[in-house]
Design a protein around this motif. Sequence first.
Motif, PDB file in Angstrom:
ATOM      1  N   ASP A 141       0.823  -1.215   0.000  1.00 30.51           N
ATOM      2  CA  ASP A 141       0.000   0.000   0.000  1.00 30.51           C
ATOM      3  C   ASP A 141       0.854   1.260   0.000  1.00 30.51           C
ATOM      4  N   LEU A 142       1.884   1.278   0.839  1.00 26.60           N
ATOM      5  CA  LEU A 142       2.738   2.460   0.911  1.00 26.60           C
ATOM      6  C   LEU A 142       3.586   2.582  -0.351  1.00 26.60           C
ATOM      7  N   ALA A 143       3.994   1.457  -0.928  1.00 29.45           N
ATOM      8  CA  ALA A 143       4.755   1.494  -2.176  1.00 29.45           C
ATOM      9  C   ALA A 143       3.921   2.108  -3.297  1.00 29.45           C
ATOM     10  N   GLU A 144       2.664   1.712  -3.399  1.00 27.25           N
ATOM     11  CA  GLU A 144       1.772   2.264  -4.428  1.00 27.25           C
ATOM     12  C   GLU A 144       1.521   3.747  -4.182  1.00 27.25           C
ATOM     13  N   ALA A 145       1.408   4.124  -2.904  1.00 31.10           N
ATOM     14  CA  ALA A 145       1.205   5.541  -2.587  1.00 31.10           C
ATOM     15  C   ALA A 145       2.413   6.371  -3.004  1.00 31.10           C
ATOM     16  N   ALA A 146       3.610   5.826  -2.828  1.00 29.98           N
ATOM     17  CA  ALA A 146       4.822   6.533  -3.260  1.00 29.98           C
ATOM     18  C   ALA A 146       4.886   6.624  -4.773  1.00 29.98           C
ATOM     19  N   ALA A 147       4.501   5.552  -5.465  1.00 26.67           N
ATOM     20  CA  ALA A 147       4.535   5.543  -6.928  1.00 26.67           C
ATOM     21  C   ALA A 147       3.529   6.516  -7.535  1.00 26.67           C
ATOM     22  N   SER A 148       2.451   6.788  -6.811  1.00 28.07           N
ATOM     23  CA  SER A 148       1.433   7.714  -7.313  1.00 28.07           C
ATOM     24  C   SER A 148       1.660   9.146  -6.839  1.00 28.07           C
ATOM     25  N   GLY A 149       2.645   9.349  -5.969  1.00 28.47           N
ATOM     26  CA  GLY A 149       2.933  10.681  -5.462  1.00 28.47           C
ATOM     27  C   GLY A 149       2.155  11.051  -4.211  1.00 28.47           C
ATOM     28  N   GLU A 150       1.290  10.144  -3.724  1.00 31.30           N
ATOM     29  CA  GLU A 150       0.522  10.431  -2.514  1.00 31.30           C
ATOM     30  C   GLU A 150       1.407  10.422  -1.284  1.00 31.30           C
ATOM     31  N   ALA A 151       2.481   9.652  -1.321  1.00 32.45           N
ATOM     32  CA  ALA A 151       3.450   9.610  -0.227  1.00 32.45           C
ATOM     33  C   ALA A 151       4.829   9.939  -0.785  1.00 32.45           C
ATOM     34  N   ARG A 152       5.691  10.488   0.040  1.00 33.66           N
ATOM     35  CA  ARG A 152       7.069  10.775  -0.328  1.00 33.66           C
ATOM     36  C   ARG A 152       7.987   9.983   0.602  1.00 33.66           C
ATOM     37  N   VAL A 153       8.895   9.248   0.024  1.00 35.19           N
ATOM     38  CA  VAL A 153       9.785   8.398   0.806  1.00 35.19           C
ATOM     39  C   VAL A 153      11.220   8.864   0.623  1.00 35.19           C
ATOM     40  N   ALA A 154      11.940   9.019   1.717  1.00 33.79           N
ATOM     41  CA  ALA A 154      13.372   9.309   1.684  1.00 33.79           C
ATOM     42  C   ALA A 154      14.101   8.098   2.261  1.00 33.79           C
ATOM     43  N   VAL A 155      15.252   7.814   1.707  1.00 40.06           N
ATOM     44  CA  VAL A 155      16.013   6.636   2.128  1.00 40.06           C
ATOM     45  C   VAL A 155      17.327   7.101   2.748  1.00 40.06           C
ATOM     46  N   ALA A 156      17.504   6.797   4.036  1.00 41.54           N
ATOM     47  CA  ALA A 156      18.669   7.234   4.801  1.00 41.54           C
ATOM     48  C   ALA A 156      19.635   6.066   4.960  1.00 41.54           C
ATOM     49  N   LEU A 157      20.671   6.074   4.128  1.00 39.76           N
ATOM     50  CA  LEU A 157      21.637   4.975   4.134  1.00 39.76           C
ATOM     51  C   LEU A 157      22.976   5.373   4.741  1.00 39.76           C
ATOM     52  N   ASP A 158      23.522   6.499   4.336  1.00 40.10           N
ATOM     53  CA  ASP A 158      24.880   6.881   4.709  1.00 40.10           C
ATOM     54  C   ASP A 158      24.921   7.599   6.054  1.00 40.10           C
ATOM     55  N   GLU A 159      26.123   7.589   6.640  1.00 38.38           N
ATOM     56  CA  GLU A 159      26.320   8.215   7.947  1.00 38.38           C
ATOM     57  C   GLU A 159      27.556   9.104   7.907  1.00 38.38           C
ATOM     58  N   PRO A 160      27.671  10.067   8.845  1.00 41.55           N
ATOM     59  CA  PRO A 160      28.815  10.976   8.851  1.00 41.55           C
ATOM     60  C   PRO A 160      30.140  10.220   8.915  1.00 41.55           C
ATOM     61  N   GLY A 161      31.092  10.665   8.097  1.00 41.57           N
ATOM     62  CA  GLY A 161      32.408  10.040   8.090  1.00 41.57           C
ATOM     63  C   GLY A 161      32.505   8.805   7.227  1.00 41.57           C
ATOM     64  N   GLN A 162      31.406   8.380   6.656  1.00 43.43           N
ATOM     65  CA  GLN A 162      31.395   7.176   5.829  1.00 43.43           C
ATOM     66  C   GLN A 162      31.745   7.533   4.391  1.00 43.43           C
ATOM     67  N   ARG A 163      32.426   6.633   3.693  1.00 39.71           N
ATOM     68  CA  ARG A 163      32.720   6.856   2.278  1.00 39.71           C
ATOM     69  C   ARG A 163      32.425   5.573   1.507  1.00 39.71           C
TER      70      ARG A 163
END
Length: 332
Positions: free
Chosen positions: A87-109
């Motif tokens: 449900d949330l995936a479809e909402a993101a694909a339609s623009g009803e929801a906005r998803v941000a993905v937090a992968l990296d951390e300070p000092g990481q390369r």
Amino acid sequence: MDFGFTEEQTMLGESLARTLERGPDSAALFDLGTGAALMTEEAGGFGGTGADILMVFRTLGRAGAVMPLLDSVVLGAGILAAAGEADLAEAAASGEARVAVALDEPGQRYDGTVATRAEGDRLTGEKSVVPGAEDATHLIVRATDGLWLVEAGAEGLAMRGYALMDGGRAAEVTLKDTAARRIGDVSLLEQPLAAAILAVCADALGVMEKAVELTTDYLKTRKQFGRPIGSFQAVQHRMADLLTEVEQARSAVWNLAGNLDAPDRDRNVAATKSLVGRVALYVAEETIQLHGGIGMTEEYELAPLARRLLAADARFGDSDHHLERFIAVSAA
């Protein structure tokens, strides 16, 4: 391999280009069905193939448009679909929801080191350079034990936003005993991250094509000693080298698009990102030099294109990082 788009993909690209000519409007893009075109039928879309991703992001790159499609749909909705959050995936694909993905951390390369930890259903840690975090309704956070879903506005969630060189925005994210829900382990990242890297490379390809077109037009009109500078042999040789490099990048991106689900996907991802990152830097530098002084002018159309190419190399690992990955994967 067929280096061509289907009729439906071509029509989508043309409609997308016409929409972008009227100005950047993410709502119009979602109404056009662009988000659904980036998702497979199993995930609630009608596309999701490598060629679909290539068509959409090459068009965005040529237009210089900054849209939430990469982080919110290709990466975010892709992870959610793999985690069973339909449900949330479809909402993101339609623009009803906005998803941000937090992968990296300070000092990481690019090394994937993670210190963000979970205690019960609470997260504590810091995340660095999270595109689209300020406007997100949900964040997917990588922690030491997997991926977690955090709702915007959750207690203990803080952000410091700033502009990125490609025209978008990102934020430094702090989580302090923040409520979250675990959605799966880090293996959920594999397919969406490969698709996101393809999207970055396709976007860079579109930017490179546009930058070369601008340069070609400039060399035909700028005159020196009574002749267009594009008629000088030394300049023609440099343009020939430039076109050759872009053609190599185009072939590499198409190759990755055709092998996005292949057994040796990781090898193709590393090879493509390394080559495209190198060519992106070369095109940015060479087109500015061929323009001369005007190429350094902020108001000229080339400036944001050059910055976008620099950002493309750095996103999800630069050229050197992926060259090392390619060597390691090939040896294995």
